[in-house]
Write a protein that holds these residues in place. Structure first.
Motif, mmCIF file in Angstrom:
data_model
loop_
_atom_site.group_PDB
_atom_site.id
_atom_site.type_symbol
_atom_site.label_atom_id
_atom_site.label_comp_id
_atom_site.label_asym_id
_atom_site.label_seq_id
_atom_site.Cartn_x
_atom_site.Cartn_y
_atom_site.Cartn_z
ATOM 1 N N ASN A 123 0.989 -1.065 0.097
ATOM 2 C CA ASN A 123 -0.072 0.101 0.080
ATOM 3 C C ASN A 123 0.973 1.271 0.129
ATOM 4 O O ASN A 123 1.359 1.550 0.843
ATOM 5 N N ASN A 124 1.094 1.819 -1.267
ATOM 6 C CA ASN A 124 2.109 2.861 -1.360
ATOM 7 C C ASN A 124 1.249 4.399 -1.474
ATOM 8 O O ASN A 124 1.816 5.307 -1.838
ATOM 9 N N HIS A 125 -0.248 4.235 -1.121
ATOM 10 C CA HIS A 125 -0.808 5.316 -0.982
ATOM 11 C C HIS A 125 -1.330 5.944 -2.324
ATOM 12 O O HIS A 125 -2.248 6.680 -2.059
ATOM 13 N N TRP A 126 -0.894 5.682 -3.534
ATOM 14 C CA TRP A 126 -1.247 6.294 -4.693
ATOM 15 C C TRP A 126 -1.406 5.067 -5.941
ATOM 16 O O TRP A 126 -0.491 4.397 -6.132
ATOM 17 N N ALA A 127 -2.682 5.147 -6.465
ATOM 18 C CA ALA A 127 -2.913 4.301 -7.307
ATOM 19 C C ALA A 127 -2.769 5.080 -8.800
ATOM 20 O O ALA A 127 -3.891 5.762 -9.071
ATOM 21 N N ILE A 128 -1.534 5.348 -9.230
ATOM 22 C CA ILE A 128 -1.071 6.554 -10.073
ATOM 23 C C ILE A 128 -1.843 7.752 -9.446
ATOM 24 O O ILE A 128 -0.806 8.175 -8.434
ATOM 25 N N SER A 129 -2.758 8.518 -9.819
ATOM 26 C CA SER A 129 -3.047 9.596 -9.082
ATOM 27 C C SER A 129 -4.266 9.419 -8.289
ATOM 28 O O SER A 129 -4.835 10.528 -7.682
ATOM 29 N N GLU A 130 -4.765 8.420 -8.079
ATOM 30 C CA GLU A 130 -5.703 8.054 -7.077
ATOM 31 C C GLU A 130 -5.321 7.727 -5.660
ATOM 32 O O GLU A 130 -4.736 6.737 -5.724
ATOM 33 N N PRO A 131 -5.758 8.860 -4.821
ATOM 34 C CA PRO A 131 -5.319 8.193 -3.039
ATOM 35 C C PRO A 131 -5.862 6.987 -2.848
ATOM 36 O O PRO A 131 -7.196 6.767 -3.236
#
Length: 357
Positions: free
Chosen positions: A184-192
């Motif tokens: 879980n790196n907190h960003w799915a491209i630009s989606e938090p």
């Protein structure tokens, strides 16, 4: 969330997790630190190569070193890894040739290495598909009566994909020896992550009947212990485990991305204070191990690896036009052969046109 080393490098005792780290002496602690520094250097060097036009694209892992090294070093050689495109640190742990790490990103081949040489599938670009592959492989392990395990890596964005849910259902139903490792790196491209998951991601797994562990993904010891626990469960007939390693993607999604367009600089600054390598340096300092000799040795190893990787990348021979048809199928395929014939005749017309000029 399980944490064994704080952001300031203080070792925290944990009755359940500590026993899984009894073999981590000073030498192994330093080795984990070296691994993280080396893969960060690999990542930096590859990013430079892309910026210099030597690679078409690169998916950085900056900030996720502890999650990848902690889990990767827990595995046995007969375990099988199914990764996404960002687990270059895990590939390093598996012993991938450094040049092979870059072949596909340079555009020279369709795949980077022989999966069965290092027991790691080549990177999966289709988001979440590797979870199904890992589950199927784990079923094969179970049918063989072996005590190996499969592990699949994916990001927080992948948990919104149907493939991941299907894999979780299948793994739970048949109790196969597979580990679902979510970085879980907190960003799915630009989606938090908060937009797609209103609860911690690890909380989803019990709904499928799969036990879950949520660990500090910037803490290499916590990740190592959690992965060992999951592997032990898999090897002894306990079935699958879901691990959520809470970390942070400090760089762009890929080198084609500009995170400043969607990410607050203050957020990046907050996570920089939790940097996994800085944390390890603080721990080693507390333990009296962060000596000038260690630092020089690690720096020399990182430099050597970066030099070898750069030379291998630039030295790759350019593929021939017809090579695009090689290694697409394991057996002859009439449709592919028809395409090969058409393309060959097309190239011949170009050669003829050049000759007439």
């Amino acid at each position: 969330m399980i944490q064994l080393v704080t952001a300031t490098g203080t070792r925290v005792s944990h009755p359940e997790f500590d026993r899984w780290l009894e073999d981590i002496d000073a030498e192994r602690l330093c080795a984990l630190y070296e691994d993280m520094v080396v893969i960060r250097r690999i990542d930096t060097e590859a990013t430079h190569l892309q910026r210099q036009g030597e690679l078409a694209l690169w998916p950085p892992l900056l900030g996720q070193e502890a999650a990848q090294i902690g889990s990767g070093r827990a595995l046995r050689s007969d375990d099988f890894v199914f990764s996404s495109y960002r687990e270059n640190g895990v590939a390093y742990c598996r012993g991938v040739d450094l040049t092979d790490l870059l072949r596909v990103w340079r555009g020279n081949v369709s795949s980077g290495w022989d999966p069965f040489e290092i027991n790691m599938a080549t990177p999966q670009i289709i988001i979440g598909a590797q979870t199904l592959h890992a589950t199927g492989y784990a079923l094969g392990i179970q049918n063989d009566g072996a005590d190996a395990a499969a592990i699949t890596y994916f990001g927080d964005g992948a948990v919104s994909q149907g493939d991941v849910s299907e894999a979780l259902v299948f793994a739970a139903s048949f109790q196969v020896p597979v580990i679902f490792f979510c970085q879980n790196n907190h960003w799915a491209i630009s989606e938090p992550v908060g937009l797609q998951s209103r609860v911690p991601i690890a909380d989803r797994a019990p709904g499928f009947g799969i036990p879950a562990l949520r660990v500090d993904g910037n803490d290499v010891l916590a990740v190592l212990a959690a992965t060992r626990i999951a592997l032990d469960r898999a090897r002894t007939g306990g079935g699958p485990t879901f691990i959520e390693a809470v970390t942070y993607r400090m760089g762009p999604h890929t080198t084609a991305d500009d995170p400043t367009r969607y990410r607050d600089a203050n957020e990046l600054e907050d996570w920089a204070a939790k940097d996994p390598i800085t944390r390890m340096e603080a721990l080693l300092t507390h333990e009296g191990l962060f000596t000038p000799e260690l630092q020089a040795g690690v720096a020399a190893k990182a430099d050597a690896v970066a030099k070898e990787m750069r030379a291998g990348c630039i030295g790759l021979p350019e593929p021939e036009p017809m090579d695009v048809f090689n290694n697409v199928y394991s057996t002859p395929n009439s449709q592919l052969e028809r395409q090969r014939d058409h393309y060959s005749r097309y190239l011949a017309t170009l050669a003829g046109a050049e000759g007439s000029n």
